[in-house]
Write an enzyme that holds these catalytic residues in place. Sequence first.
Site, mmCIF file in Angstrom:
data_model
loop_
_atom_site.group_PDB
_atom_site.id
_atom_site.type_symbol
_atom_site.label_atom_id
_atom_site.label_comp_id
_atom_site.label_asym_id
_atom_site.label_seq_id
_atom_site.Cartn_x
_atom_site.Cartn_y
_atom_site.Cartn_z
ATOM 1 N N GLU A 180 10.274 15.239 8.063
ATOM 2 C CA GLU A 180 9.231 14.742 8.978
ATOM 3 C C GLU A 180 9.910 14.236 10.242
ATOM 4 O O GLU A 180 11.075 14.568 10.492
ATOM 5 C CB GLU A 180 8.412 13.635 8.303
ATOM 6 C CG GLU A 180 9.232 12.451 7.844
ATOM 7 C CD GLU A 180 8.396 11.342 7.199
ATOM 8 O OE1 GLU A 180 7.175 11.283 7.414
ATOM 9 O OE2 GLU A 180 8.989 10.517 6.489
ATOM 10 N N TYR B 232 3.161 -1.900 4.796
ATOM 11 C CA TYR B 232 2.336 -2.048 6.000
ATOM 12 C C TYR B 232 1.482 -0.813 6.221
ATOM 13 O O TYR B 232 1.694 0.230 5.588
ATOM 14 C CB TYR B 232 3.211 -2.319 7.230
ATOM 15 C CG TYR B 232 3.905 -1.096 7.791
ATOM 16 C CD1 TYR B 232 4.989 -0.522 7.133
ATOM 17 C CD2 TYR B 232 3.457 -0.492 8.959
ATOM 18 C CE1 TYR B 232 5.613 0.608 7.643
ATOM 19 C CE2 TYR B 232 4.074 0.639 9.473
ATOM 20 C CZ TYR B 232 5.149 1.189 8.811
ATOM 21 O OH TYR B 232 5.751 2.310 9.311
ATOM 22 N N LYS C 83 5.150 3.322 2.448
ATOM 23 C CA LYS C 83 5.096 2.749 3.796
ATOM 24 C C LYS C 83 5.652 1.330 3.731
ATOM 25 O O LYS C 83 4.918 0.335 3.780
ATOM 26 C CB LYS C 83 3.670 2.805 4.356
ATOM 27 C CG LYS C 83 3.653 2.915 5.869
ATOM 28 C CD LYS C 83 2.380 3.515 6.373
ATOM 29 C CE LYS C 83 2.213 3.378 7.888
ATOM 30 N NZ LYS C 83 3.182 4.103 8.700
ATOM 31 N N ARG D 163 -3.410 4.198 0.639
ATOM 32 C CA ARG D 163 -1.962 4.372 0.792
ATOM 33 C C ARG D 163 -1.259 3.018 0.664
ATOM 34 O O ARG D 163 -0.189 2.920 0.048
ATOM 35 C CB ARG D 163 -1.655 5.035 2.134
ATOM 36 C CG ARG D 163 -0.183 5.362 2.316
ATOM 37 C CD ARG D 163 0.074 6.229 3.544
ATOM 38 N NE ARG D 163 -0.264 5.541 4.776
ATOM 39 C CZ ARG D 163 -0.228 6.112 5.987
ATOM 40 N NH1 ARG D 163 0.120 7.385 6.118
ATOM 41 N NH2 ARG D 163 -0.552 5.418 7.061
#
Length: 285
Positions: free
Chosen positions: A179, A32, A147, A51
């Site tokens: 992160e 996604y 992702k 990406r």
Amino acid sequence: MSVCFLNGEFGPLADARISPLDRGFLFGDGAYEVIPVYSRRPFRLEQHLQRLANTLEAIRLPNPHAPSEWAAMVGEIVARNPWDDQSVYLQVSRGCGERRNHAFPMLTRATVFLMSDELVTVPAVQLENGVSAVSAADFRWLRCDLKSTALLANCLLRQLAVDHGCAETVLFRDGFLTEGSASNIVIVQDGVMIAPPKSHLMLPGVTYDVVLELAARHGLPHEVREILEDEVRAAEEIWMTSSTKEVLAITTLDDRAVGNGRPGPVSRQMYTWYQEFKTTVMRGG
Ligand code: PMP
């Protein structure tokens, strides 16, 4: 009523239906993107689509569309929804098998889904005061660069923040910063902005790239290197970056003030640069 796109058709989001055999539903087998849209212009669309392509390739899911087709679909979703500033969600799953089976089906058509919502901006009080965060061990898998829609670990980690009345969970793995549960994290030490290097252990954020570009363009001292947990805990400033939060100061970590407990000068400067960049590049102002 917001308009979505599902497998070739636009229609009301409330009427969209997928099969329970969809592998996105059964296994989180999909990829996604979330793309912010300012004044009806998608922000860094090319980078988001790249990406997406990287994730699809890594999970062996043939990309169902060329970049120009994706761009047209995103443009259509933006045009069909009422808001000038939107956040477009785009998902590709590996479609349906004939029955539930972990291995990929021989023949399948990817499920392609797009929806959009009004872009929710960070409340003024959070910009003014910063937000609180908790920390946790990063227990996700070793391909956090992808992702993937399989976000259970991120959801659990994000909920931990909510349980503590906080906005984000800062993640550490083996004594190093990775992160946030839904953002990238950078710190400031002795006036120098420090960002962790891209690796399989974090998502390569589009906002992270913009922040590094802005630092370079404006001559802000910065480094990209591994960051020890202890350095985070002693940092002058900690910020989270993401497409929807943009640049947001974390002023409390695990109930302890970061610096003097107020958003620091470097985060304020970066926030201003980011807003200027959006205005000039995105809104054509
Ligand atoms: N890391 C994670 C885990 C994320 O979910 C996100 C996006 N919400 C980010 C980083 C930031 O990525 P971007 O700047 O592209 O939104």
